[in-house]
Each structure stands twice: as structure tokens, then as C-alpha cells.
Design a protein around this motif. Structure first.
Motif, PDB file in Angstrom:
ATOM      1  N   UNK A 173       6.601 -22.682  14.710  1.00 61.79           N
ATOM      2  CA  UNK A 173       5.955 -21.607  15.450  1.00 61.79           C
ATOM      3  C   UNK A 173       4.718 -21.149  14.687  1.00 61.79           C
ATOM      4  N   UNK A 174       3.612 -21.042  15.386  1.00 64.12           N
ATOM      5  CA  UNK A 174       2.423 -20.441  14.793  1.00 64.12           C
ATOM      6  C   UNK A 174       1.880 -19.407  15.760  1.00 64.12           C
ATOM      7  N   UNK A 175       1.499 -18.267  15.219  1.00 63.47           N
ATOM      8  CA  UNK A 175       0.948 -17.181  16.023  1.00 63.47           C
ATOM      9  C   UNK A 175      -0.408 -16.808  15.451  1.00 63.47           C
ATOM     10  N   UNK A 176      -1.402 -16.684  16.301  1.00 66.27           N
ATOM     11  CA  UNK A 176      -2.740 -16.301  15.868  1.00 66.27           C
ATOM     12  C   UNK A 176      -3.186 -15.069  16.628  1.00 66.27           C
ATOM     13  N   UNK A 177      -3.772 -14.135  15.895  1.00 66.51           N
ATOM     14  CA  UNK A 177      -4.312 -12.927  16.505  1.00 66.51           C
ATOM     15  C   UNK A 177      -5.555 -13.289  17.306  1.00 66.51           C
ATOM     16  N   UNK A 178      -5.609 -12.877  18.570  1.00 67.61           N
ATOM     17  CA  UNK A 178      -6.798 -13.083  19.397  1.00 67.61           C
ATOM     18  C   UNK A 178      -7.712 -11.863  19.389  1.00 67.61           C
ATOM     19  N   UNK A 179      -7.087 -10.681  19.449  1.00 66.30           N
ATOM     20  CA  UNK A 179      -7.904  -9.468  19.576  1.00 66.30           C
ATOM     21  C   UNK A 179      -7.111  -8.258  19.114  1.00 66.30           C
ATOM     22  N   UNK A 180      -7.785  -7.349  18.419  1.00 61.26           N
ATOM     23  CA  UNK A 180      -7.230  -6.042  18.073  1.00 61.26           C
ATOM     24  C   UNK A 180      -8.269  -4.995  18.438  1.00 61.26           C
ATOM     25  N   UNK A 181      -7.905  -4.119  19.362  1.00 68.92           N
ATOM     26  CA  UNK A 181      -8.836  -3.078  19.758  1.00 68.92           C
ATOM     27  C   UNK A 181      -8.903  -1.959  18.744  1.00 68.92           C
ATOM     28  N   UNK A 182      -7.751  -1.624  18.170  1.00 67.48           N
ATOM     29  CA  UNK A 182      -7.706  -0.553  17.185  1.00 67.48           C
ATOM     30  C   UNK A 182      -6.485  -0.765  16.293  1.00 67.48           C
ATOM     31  N   UNK A 183      -6.567  -0.219  15.093  1.00 70.30           N
ATOM     32  CA  UNK A 183      -5.495  -0.414  14.129  1.00 70.30           C
ATOM     33  C   UNK A 183      -5.387   0.797  13.227  1.00 70.30           C
ATOM     34  N   UNK A 184      -4.159   1.164  12.891  1.00 69.41           N
ATOM     35  CA  UNK A 184      -3.907   2.199  11.894  1.00 69.41           C
ATOM     36  C   UNK A 184      -2.905   1.650  10.890  1.00 69.41           C
ATOM     37  N   UNK A 185      -3.196   1.833   9.611  1.00 68.75           N
ATOM     38  CA  UNK A 185      -2.310   1.326   8.576  1.00 68.75           C
ATOM     39  C   UNK A 185      -2.158   2.371   7.479  1.00 68.75           C
ATOM     40  N   UNK A 186      -0.956   2.471   6.971  1.00 72.70           N
ATOM     41  CA  UNK A 186      -0.699   3.333   5.818  1.00 72.70           C
ATOM     42  C   UNK A 186       0.127   2.551   4.817  1.00 72.70           C
ATOM     43  N   UNK A 187      -0.322   2.552   3.569  1.00 70.66           N
ATOM     44  CA  UNK A 187       0.396   1.884   2.488  1.00 70.66           C
ATOM     45  C   UNK A 187       0.663   2.928   1.411  1.00 70.66           C
ATOM     46  N   UNK A 188       1.913   3.293   1.238  1.00 73.22           N
ATOM     47  CA  UNK A 188       2.278   4.331   0.284  1.00 73.22           C
ATOM     48  C   UNK A 188       2.265   3.850  -1.152  1.00 73.22           C
ATOM     49  N   UNK A 189       1.973   4.737  -2.070  1.00 75.46           N
ATOM     50  CA  UNK A 189       2.028   4.507  -3.509  1.00 75.46           C
ATOM     51  C   UNK A 189       0.955   3.547  -4.021  1.00 75.46           C
ATOM     52  N   UNK A 190      -0.078   3.297  -3.239  1.00 76.80           N
ATOM     53  CA  UNK A 190      -1.169   2.465  -3.745  1.00 76.80           C
ATOM     54  C   UNK A 190      -1.836   3.127  -4.944  1.00 76.80           C
ATOM     55  N   UNK A 191      -1.904   4.451  -4.900  1.00 75.95           N
ATOM     56  CA  UNK A 191      -2.538   5.208  -5.984  1.00 75.95           C
ATOM     57  C   UNK A 191      -1.497   5.999  -6.771  1.00 75.95           C
ATOM     58  N   UNK A 192      -0.337   5.384  -6.944  1.00 75.24           N
ATOM     59  CA  UNK A 192       0.760   5.946  -7.742  1.00 75.24           C
ATOM     60  C   UNK A 192       1.193   7.330  -7.253  1.00 75.24           C
ATOM     61  N   UNK A 193       1.253   7.488  -5.940  1.00 73.45           N
ATOM     62  CA  UNK A 193       1.825   8.702  -5.377  1.00 73.45           C
ATOM     63  C   UNK A 193       0.904   9.890  -5.300  1.00 73.45           C
ATOM     64  N   UNK A 194      -0.391   9.725  -5.577  1.00 75.79           N
ATOM     65  CA  UNK A 194      -1.338  10.831  -5.448  1.00 75.79           C
ATOM     66  C   UNK A 194      -1.612  11.063  -3.966  1.00 75.79           C
ATOM     67  N   UNK A 195      -0.945  12.078  -3.381  1.00 72.30           N
ATOM     68  CA  UNK A 195      -0.988  12.289  -1.933  1.00 72.30           C
ATOM     69  C   UNK A 195      -2.374  12.523  -1.390  1.00 72.30           C
TER      70      UNK A 195
END
Length: 247
Positions: A173-195
Motif C-alpha cells: 500500500x502506498x498513499x500520497x498526499x494530493x492536496x492540503x487546504x489547511x493544517x494545524x499541528x502541535x508538538x509538545x515539549x519541543x522547547x522542554x515544556x516552556x509553555x
């Protein structure tokens, strides 16, 4: 036989008959959905596309009578990705990943490649949600970076193309992204918990993600490819499609 034992036996029989009747009803429904799809018809691909869209109501509950497990949300124990770009390498491990939005999706294109025993189809999601834990290990300029925490990702106005090919007893199985209209991402602790700083970084990433889409795209491809490989292998691989489609 005592009255209580008789009552229990009758209840078990009624329950069993009810389950059998329900299974028969589901089989009839599925058969009706695929009844007009004839392999010899020039509209076969269009018919299968419409049939798959009619199956969306089963994505959250599955079809136990046919071995189809629920997959909205889909759960993946682990997804790994390793990359090396211009001498900078990293390993990303995503754990306990949940993916939601399948039951809202629509198959927009479907093609059967009979010669190569492959199907290709495109799918549109108004929204797709993913979340889980992450472990990131990177090496830039000789400096080791190790982070872990929670993450979540929302994709809007999103479309993808999936290619499925049988490979012995499994599937490729292979899946390829065709289009993204908008995106929101959050990655916690990238900066060692500095909120405060992490909140600022979130806003920066979500405003400027499009120029960096070439970097993000392979990760999304890996995520959704892993998810669908798992879904196909566990739910649809043994689906008796040939029982419902006539030549």
C-alpha cells in the motif's frame, strides 16, 4: 427442566436467532450495494466508487459478520520514520497514534488495474485528525537532540491517492498526499515544556507550514500509508467482495 433454566435457554436461543438474522440482513445490504457492479461493464469502476461511498456508515462499527473491524478511529501502535537530509539525520517514532475522519471521507476516483492486480483511488477528507506520542532523535552539526511528548495534527480540505497491490499473502500500500487546504499541528515539549515559547512556536509553524510542505509531506505520506496498510490487512483483506460482484 426448571423454569429458570428454561428461561435462560430460551433467552439464549432468541439472542442467537437475533444475531443470525442481523448477520443475514447485513449480507443482504452489502449484496444490494454491489449488485449492479459487473466486471464486464464499462461503468465497473464508477459502480465500485459509489459502492465504497455507501459503506461509510460501517467504518465506525465494522461488519463483524464479514471480519471487518471498525477503523474510525484507526489505531496504530507505532509508526517510524528515518531521514537524512544534507548530512542531517533524524529518527521519529510515533506511538499510540489515533486517526479519525474516515467516515466523513468520499472516494472521488477509482480505477481497477486488472493487468497488474492493483486498484488506485483518490479520497477526499473535509477533515482528518491524528494524535499520539512522539520520540524524536536528531543530529545536527554534531549536536544530539532528543525530545518526546504529545502531538496532534489536523488536516482540512485534504485529499490523497491510494495504490493497493496484492503481494503474495499480503498487500503493498502506498498513499500520497494530493492536496492540503489547511493544517494545524502541535508538538509538545519541543522547547522542554516552556509553555509560552511553545505556544509562539505553534503559531509560527501553523502560519508558515506551506513553504515547508516538502519536508512535512513525506511524514504525512508515511503516517497515512501505515494506517491504511493496517486497515486493509486487518479489515478488508478477507472481505468477500467476489461474492457480491458478478462477471
Amino acid at each position: 427442566m426448571r423454569p429458570l433454566n428454561l428461561l435462560i435457554s430460551l433467552s439464549a436461543i432468541v439472542l442467537f436467532c437475533a444475531q443470525v438474522t442481523k448477520a443475514e440482513r447485513e449480507m443482504v445490504k452489502i449484496e444490494r450495494i454491489f449488485s449492479s457492479c459487473k466486471k464486464s461493464s464499462p461503468d465497473f469502476d464508477g459502480c465500485i466508487k459509489r459502492a465504497f461511498n455507501k459503506l461509510r456508515s460501517y467504518f465506525k462499527v465494522g461488519i463483524p459478520e464479514m471480519g471487518v473491524a471498525p477503523f474510525d478511529p484507526h489505531y496504530a501502535k507505532e509508526v517510524r520514520q528515518s531521514r537524512a537530509i544534507n548530512g542531517v539525520g533524524y529518527t521519529l517514532k510515533l506511538n499510540d497514534v489515533f486517526e479519525r475522519g474516515w467516515s466523513q471521507s468520499t472516494v472521488t476516483k477509482y480505477k481497477t488495474d486488472w493487468e497488474n492486480q492493483r486498484i488506485i483511488y483518490s479520497q477526499y477528507f473535509p477533515e482528518k485528525w491524528l494524535n499520539g506520542d512522539y520520540e524524536f532523535k536528531g543530529d545536527a552539526f554534531g549536536l544530539g537532540v532528543l525530545r518526546s511528548g504529545r502531538w496532534n495534527l489536523t488536516l482540512r480540505d485534504y485529499s490523497q491517492t491510494t495504490r493497493i497491490k496484492r503481494n503474495g499473502t499480503g498487500v503493498d500500500v502506498s498513499v500520497e498526499v494530493d492536496h492540503i487546504g489547511d493544517m494545524e499541528i502541535h508538538v509538545g515539549n519541543l522547547l522542554r515544556g516552556n509553555g509560552i515559547l511553545e505556544s509562539m512556536l505553534d503559531r509560527l509553524i501553523n502560519v508558515t507550514w506551506k513553504p515547508g510542505f516538502a519536508v512535512i509531506r513525506p511524514l504525512i505520506n508515511d503516517l497515512v500509508s501505515t494506517a491504511f496498510t493496517d486497515i486493509w490487512s486487518k479489515s478488508f483483506y478477507n472481505f468477500p467482495l467476489d461474492n457480491f460482484i458478478q462477471d
